[in-house]
Write a protein that holds these residues in place. Structure first.
Motif, mmCIF file in Angstrom:
data_model
loop_
_atom_site.group_PDB
_atom_site.id
_atom_site.type_symbol
_atom_site.label_atom_id
_atom_site.label_comp_id
_atom_site.label_asym_id
_atom_site.label_seq_id
_atom_site.Cartn_x
_atom_site.Cartn_y
_atom_site.Cartn_z
ATOM 1 N N ASN A 24 0.798 -1.225 0.000
ATOM 2 C CA ASN A 24 0.000 0.000 0.000
ATOM 3 C C ASN A 24 0.832 1.276 0.000
ATOM 4 O O ASN A 24 0.281 2.379 -0.012
ATOM 5 N N THR A 27 0.239 4.126 -2.632
ATOM 6 C CA THR A 27 -1.095 4.740 -2.671
ATOM 7 C C THR A 27 -1.525 5.336 -1.337
ATOM 8 O O THR A 27 -2.625 5.870 -1.235
ATOM 9 N N ASN A 28 -0.672 5.214 -0.302
ATOM 10 C CA ASN A 28 -1.047 5.628 1.055
ATOM 11 C C ASN A 28 -2.306 4.902 1.522
ATOM 12 O O ASN A 28 -3.126 5.452 2.250
ATOM 13 N N GLY A 29 -2.457 3.652 1.064
ATOM 14 C CA GLY A 29 -3.619 2.846 1.417
ATOM 15 C C GLY A 29 -3.624 2.463 2.882
ATOM 16 O O GLY A 29 -2.627 2.608 3.589
ATOM 17 N N GLU A 30 -4.756 1.987 3.325
ATOM 18 C CA GLU A 30 -4.920 1.588 4.723
ATOM 19 C C GLU A 30 -4.981 0.072 4.866
ATOM 20 O O GLU A 30 -5.462 -0.624 3.972
ATOM 21 N N THR A 31 -4.508 -0.372 6.015
ATOM 22 C CA THR A 31 -4.638 -1.762 6.417
ATOM 23 C C THR A 31 -5.502 -1.792 7.664
ATOM 24 O O THR A 31 -5.246 -1.058 8.619
ATOM 25 N N ARG A 44 -2.236 3.574 8.011
ATOM 26 C CA ARG A 44 -1.961 4.104 6.677
ATOM 27 C C ARG A 44 -0.504 3.825 6.315
ATOM 28 O O ARG A 44 0.403 4.014 7.116
#
Length: 189
Positions: A24, A27-31, A44
């Motif tokens: 991630n 994309t600065n995605g979250e877990t 993040r």
């Protein structure tokens, strides 16, 4: 992903958590991490940043991330209490959330911290305050040891820091702090 506090499941969680953060990162995605089916923590990428939690009353976004002082000793039952309590309903970091960050983010960044939590799962009481030195020393040792790029992004060789990585950095000419004092703090961990 589920956070289950047995040695093998905790190890598996950290492997998956590390991979998710790397996946991630661009994309600065979250877990989302779930403890006991209904306590949720949101991290993040990159760098495992705790940004929100939900302990049953809806998502609460944090307005700060800085650790607060951790208790001097903590066992597995107190860790479970912290995971169940989270931030209460506050948007500010508190001692429980700092413990959550230590057991997740800090353990993902550091094999030294991971080993401490493995001992806690085995029944030991851990002085988390002693590990704050490790929490504050991540980016420079990771870059120095070739695990992070200068901008903090992951290199393909990224892995959690080992004790030798901290000591390698502290013993280098790049380190401008009290190397003797730092070695005394890190070596016994």
């Amino acid at each position: 992903m589920d956070l289950i506090l047995t040695k093998s499941k905790y190890r598996k969680f950290l492997i998956e958590f590390r991979q998710s953060d790397q996946d991630n990162a661009d994309t600065n995605g979250e877990t989302e991490v779930v403890f006991e089916d209904n306590k949720r923590y949101y991290f993040r990428a990159p760098n495992f940043c705790l940004v929100a939690y939900d302990i049953g009353g809806g998502r609460v976004d944090l307005t700060d991330y800085n650790h607060v002082t951790l208790s001097s000793s903590k066992g597995i039952e107190m860790l479970k209490v912290d995971l169940r309590h989270g931030g209460g309903t506050s948007t500010n970091m508190n001692q429980s959330l700092s413990t959550v960050v230590a057991a997740t983010s800090e353990a993902a960044r550091s094999k030294v911290v991971e080993a401490a939590f493995q001992r806690m799962i085995d029944g030991a009481t851990i002085n988390l305050h002693q590990y704050e030195i490790i929490f504050k020393a991540y980016n420079q040792p990771a870059r120095f040891n070739g695990l992070l790029n200068n901008d903090g992004s992951y290199k393909s060789s990224w892995r959690a820091l080992k004790k030798e990585d901290y000591l390698h950095f502290i013993n280098s000419s790049e380190y401008n702090g009290d190397s003797t004092g730092m070695r005394k703090k890190i070596t016994p961990l």
